[in-house]
Scaffold this motif. Structure first.
Motif, PDB file in Angstrom:
ATOM      1  N   GLU A  28      67.835  53.191 -77.241  1.00 46.54           N
ATOM      2  CA  GLU A  28      68.883  54.132 -76.834  1.00 46.54           C
ATOM      3  C   GLU A  28      68.683  55.515 -77.438  1.00 46.54           C
ATOM      4  OE1 GLU A  28      73.750  54.497 -76.949  1.00 46.54           O
ATOM      5  OE2 GLU A  28      72.822  52.536 -77.237  1.00 46.54           O
ATOM      6  N   LYS A  29      68.215  55.567 -78.673  1.00 40.83           N
ATOM      7  CA  LYS A  29      68.030  56.864 -79.332  1.00 40.83           C
ATOM      8  C   LYS A  29      66.905  57.687 -78.707  1.00 40.83           C
ATOM      9  CE  LYS A  29      65.030  55.118 -83.001  1.00 40.83           C
ATOM     10  NZ  LYS A  29      64.893  54.912 -84.435  1.00 40.83           N
ATOM     11  N   LYS A  30      66.046  57.062 -77.888  1.00 39.15           N
ATOM     12  CA  LYS A  30      64.952  57.775 -77.229  1.00 39.15           C
ATOM     13  C   LYS A  30      65.377  58.370 -75.879  1.00 39.15           C
ATOM     14  CE  LYS A  30      61.154  55.514 -79.510  1.00 39.15           C
ATOM     15  NZ  LYS A  30      59.846  54.898 -79.366  1.00 39.15           N
ATOM     16  N   LEU A  31      66.539  57.992 -75.396  1.00 45.71           N
ATOM     17  CA  LEU A  31      67.047  58.516 -74.121  1.00 45.71           C
ATOM     18  C   LEU A  31      67.506  59.955 -74.309  1.00 45.71           C
ATOM     19  CD1 LEU A  31      67.881  58.026 -71.164  1.00 45.71           C
ATOM     20  CD2 LEU A  31      70.092  57.269 -72.049  1.00 45.71           C
ATOM     21  N   ILE A  32      67.013  60.843 -73.445  1.00 43.04           N
ATOM     22  CA  ILE A  32      67.397  62.261 -73.518  1.00 43.04           C
ATOM     23  C   ILE A  32      68.426  62.589 -72.437  1.00 43.04           C
ATOM     24  CG2 ILE A  32      66.582  64.642 -73.279  1.00 43.04           C
ATOM     25  CD1 ILE A  32      63.889  63.651 -74.435  1.00 43.04           C
ATOM     26  N   ASP A  33      68.132  62.218 -71.183  1.00 45.49           N
ATOM     27  CA  ASP A  33      69.032  62.578 -70.084  1.00 45.49           C
ATOM     28  C   ASP A  33      68.718  61.729 -68.857  1.00 45.49           C
ATOM     29  OD1 ASP A  33      71.012  63.917 -68.714  1.00 45.49           O
ATOM     30  OD2 ASP A  33      69.939  65.824 -68.582  1.00 45.49           O
ATOM     31  N   ILE A  34      69.680  61.673 -67.944  1.00 43.54           N
ATOM     32  CA  ILE A  34      69.499  61.013 -66.647  1.00 43.54           C
ATOM     33  C   ILE A  34      69.986  61.977 -65.568  1.00 43.54           C
ATOM     34  CG2 ILE A  34      70.187  59.105 -65.137  1.00 43.54           C
ATOM     35  CD1 ILE A  34      70.547  57.394 -67.668  1.00 43.54           C
ATOM     36  N   LYS A  35      69.153  62.215 -64.581  1.00 43.51           N
ATOM     37  CA  LYS A  35      69.510  63.059 -63.435  1.00 43.51           C
ATOM     38  C   LYS A  35      69.638  62.152 -62.216  1.00 43.51           C
ATOM     39  CE  LYS A  35      68.821  66.802 -65.868  1.00 43.51           C
ATOM     40  NZ  LYS A  35      69.922  67.603 -66.348  1.00 43.51           N
ATOM     41  N   TYR A  36      70.592  62.467 -61.339  1.00 43.17           N
ATOM     42  CA  TYR A  36      70.887  61.615 -60.184  1.00 43.17           C
ATOM     43  C   TYR A  36      71.054  62.482 -58.944  1.00 43.17           C
ATOM     44  CZ  TYR A  36      73.613  58.392 -57.268  1.00 43.17           C
ATOM     45  OH  TYR A  36      74.065  57.605 -56.243  1.00 43.17           O
ATOM     46  N   ASN A  37      70.573  61.982 -57.791  1.00 40.06           N
ATOM     47  CA  ASN A  37      70.679  62.742 -56.553  1.00 40.06           C
ATOM     48  C   ASN A  37      70.836  61.792 -55.367  1.00 40.06           C
ATOM     49  OD1 ASN A  37      70.514  65.289 -55.144  1.00 40.06           O
ATOM     50  ND2 ASN A  37      68.591  64.517 -54.304  1.00 40.06           N
ATOM     51  N   VAL A  38      71.601  62.235 -54.378  1.00 42.11           N
ATOM     52  CA  VAL A  38      71.756  61.483 -53.121  1.00 42.11           C
ATOM     53  C   VAL A  38      71.445  62.433 -51.975  1.00 42.11           C
ATOM     54  CG1 VAL A  38      73.338  60.207 -51.638  1.00 42.11           C
ATOM     55  CG2 VAL A  38      73.593  60.061 -54.110  1.00 42.11           C
ATOM     56  N   ALA A  39      70.628  61.964 -51.039  1.00 41.13           N
ATOM     57  CA  ALA A  39      70.317  62.737 -49.838  1.00 41.13           C
ATOM     58  C   ALA A  39      70.629  61.881 -48.617  1.00 41.13           C
ATOM     59  CB  ALA A  39      68.852  63.142 -49.835  1.00 41.13           C
ATOM     60  N   ALA A  40      71.197  62.497 -47.607  1.00 42.81           N
ATOM     61  CA  ALA A  40      71.493  61.803 -46.353  1.00 42.81           C
ATOM     62  C   ALA A  40      70.749  62.508 -45.227  1.00 42.81           C
ATOM     63  CB  ALA A  40      72.984  61.808 -46.078  1.00 42.81           C
ATOM     64  N   ILE A  41      70.074  61.704 -44.414  1.00 38.10           N
ATOM     65  CA  ILE A  41      69.291  62.236 -43.303  1.00 38.10           C
ATOM     66  C   ILE A  41      69.793  61.584 -42.022  1.00 38.10           C
ATOM     67  CG2 ILE A  41      66.982  62.464 -42.317  1.00 38.10           C
ATOM     68  CD1 ILE A  41      65.972  61.931 -45.259  1.00 38.10           C
ATOM     69  N   THR A  42      70.068  62.387 -41.016  1.00 39.69           N
ATOM     70  CA  THR A  42      70.506  61.858 -39.734  1.00 39.69           C
ATOM     71  C   THR A  42      69.302  61.760 -38.803  1.00 39.69           C
ATOM     72  OG1 THR A  42      72.663  62.869 -40.016  1.00 39.69           O
ATOM     73  CG2 THR A  42      72.083  62.152 -37.803  1.00 39.69           C
ATOM     74  N   GLU A  43      69.071  60.552 -38.301  1.00 41.82           N
ATOM     75  CA  GLU A  43      67.974  60.338 -37.365  1.00 41.82           C
ATOM     76  C   GLU A  43      68.527  60.268 -35.948  1.00 41.82           C
ATOM     77  OE1 GLU A  43      65.626  56.947 -38.487  1.00 41.82           O
ATOM     78  OE2 GLU A  43      64.337  58.240 -39.684  1.00 41.82           O
ATOM     79  N   GLU A  44      67.656  59.941 -35.021  1.00 45.95           N
ATOM     80  CA  GLU A  44      68.072  59.806 -33.624  1.00 45.95           C
ATOM     81  C   GLU A  44      69.207  58.797 -33.513  1.00 45.95           C
ATOM     82  OE1 GLU A  44      64.741  58.945 -31.092  1.00 45.95           O
ATOM     83  OE2 GLU A  44      63.473  60.352 -32.174  1.00 45.95           O
ATOM     84  N   GLU A  45      70.020  58.958 -32.499  1.00 47.89           N
ATOM     85  CA  GLU A  45      71.157  58.082 -32.216  1.00 47.89           C
ATOM     86  C   GLU A  45      72.169  58.069 -33.356  1.00 47.89           C
ATOM     87  OE1 GLU A  45      69.727  54.233 -31.032  1.00 47.89           O
ATOM     88  OE2 GLU A  45      68.202  55.096 -29.735  1.00 47.89           O
ATOM     89  N   ASP A  46      72.257  59.186 -34.077  1.00 47.99           N
ATOM     90  CA  ASP A  46      73.246  59.368 -35.151  1.00 47.99           C
ATOM     91  C   ASP A  46      73.171  58.318 -36.255  1.00 47.99           C
ATOM     92  OD1 ASP A  46      74.221  61.654 -33.935  1.00 47.99           O
ATOM     93  OD2 ASP A  46      75.596  60.506 -32.672  1.00 47.99           O
ATOM     94  N   GLU A  47      72.006  57.755 -36.495  1.00 55.92           N
ATOM     95  CA  GLU A  47      71.827  56.819 -37.594  1.00 55.92           C
ATOM     96  C   GLU A  47      71.553  57.610 -38.872  1.00 55.92           C
ATOM     97  OE1 GLU A  47      68.809  53.325 -39.114  1.00 55.92           O
ATOM     98  OE2 GLU A  47      68.684  54.005 -37.050  1.00 55.92           O
ATOM     99  N   GLN A  48      72.307  57.307 -39.932  1.00 60.33           N
ATOM    100  CA  GLN A  48      72.107  58.006 -41.197  1.00 60.33           C
ATOM    101  C   GLN A  48      71.286  57.142 -42.146  1.00 60.33           C
ATOM    102  OE1 GLN A  48      75.865  59.343 -42.849  1.00 60.33           O
ATOM    103  NE2 GLN A  48      75.207  61.426 -42.474  1.00 60.33           N
ATOM    104  N   ILE A  49      70.350  57.787 -42.810  1.00 55.28           N
ATOM    105  CA  ILE A  49      69.545  57.129 -43.831  1.00 55.28           C
ATOM    106  C   ILE A  49      69.849  57.816 -45.150  1.00 55.28           C
ATOM    107  CG2 ILE A  49      67.213  56.701 -44.674  1.00 55.28           C
ATOM    108  CD1 ILE A  49      66.305  56.582 -41.772  1.00 55.28           C
ATOM    109  N   TYR A  50      70.100  57.023 -46.175  1.00 50.71           N
ATOM    110  CA  TYR A  50      70.399  57.564 -47.491  1.00 50.71           C
ATOM    111  C   TYR A  50      69.219  57.366 -48.423  1.00 50.71           C
ATOM    112  CZ  TYR A  50      75.260  57.930 -46.072  1.00 50.71           C
ATOM    113  OH  TYR A  50      76.415  58.270 -45.429  1.00 50.71           O
ATOM    114  N   CYS A  51      69.065  58.300 -49.329  1.00 46.89           N
ATOM    115  CA  CYS A  51      68.038  58.217 -50.357  1.00 46.89           C
ATOM    116  C   CYS A  51      68.721  58.463 -51.701  1.00 46.89           C
ATOM    117  CB  CYS A  51      66.950  59.249 -50.109  1.00 46.89           C
ATOM    118  SG  CYS A  51      65.709  59.279 -51.402  1.00 46.89           S
TER     119      CYS A  51
END
Length: 60
Positions: A28-51
């Motif tokens: 635990e003492k070696k942990l500096i930071d955690i970064k988090y991100n969410v991306a949503a992409i809309t494909e054909e036929e309005d299908e959403q893909i999340y990353c």
């Protein structure tokens, strides 16, 4: 030395599981930071893909 570990999943629960497995391996003492991100992409036929991605910054 400072290092990073990158994670990328389509489902948030998969990301959580992968990150927790990695975090269990470092002190635990070696942990500096955690970064988090969410991306949503809309494909054909309005299908959403999340990353859901994160980066853990830690000392080795």
């Amino acid at each position: 030395m400072i290092k990073v570990k990158l994670f990328d999943q389509e489902h948030e629960k998969d990301l959580e599981l992968e990150m927790n497995k990695f975090l269990a391996k470092i002190e635990e003492k070696k942990l500096i930071d955690i970064k988090y991100n969410v991306a949503a992409i809309t494909e054909e036929e309005d299908e959403q893909i999340y990353c859901f991605s994160s980066m853990i910054i830690y000392k080795s």
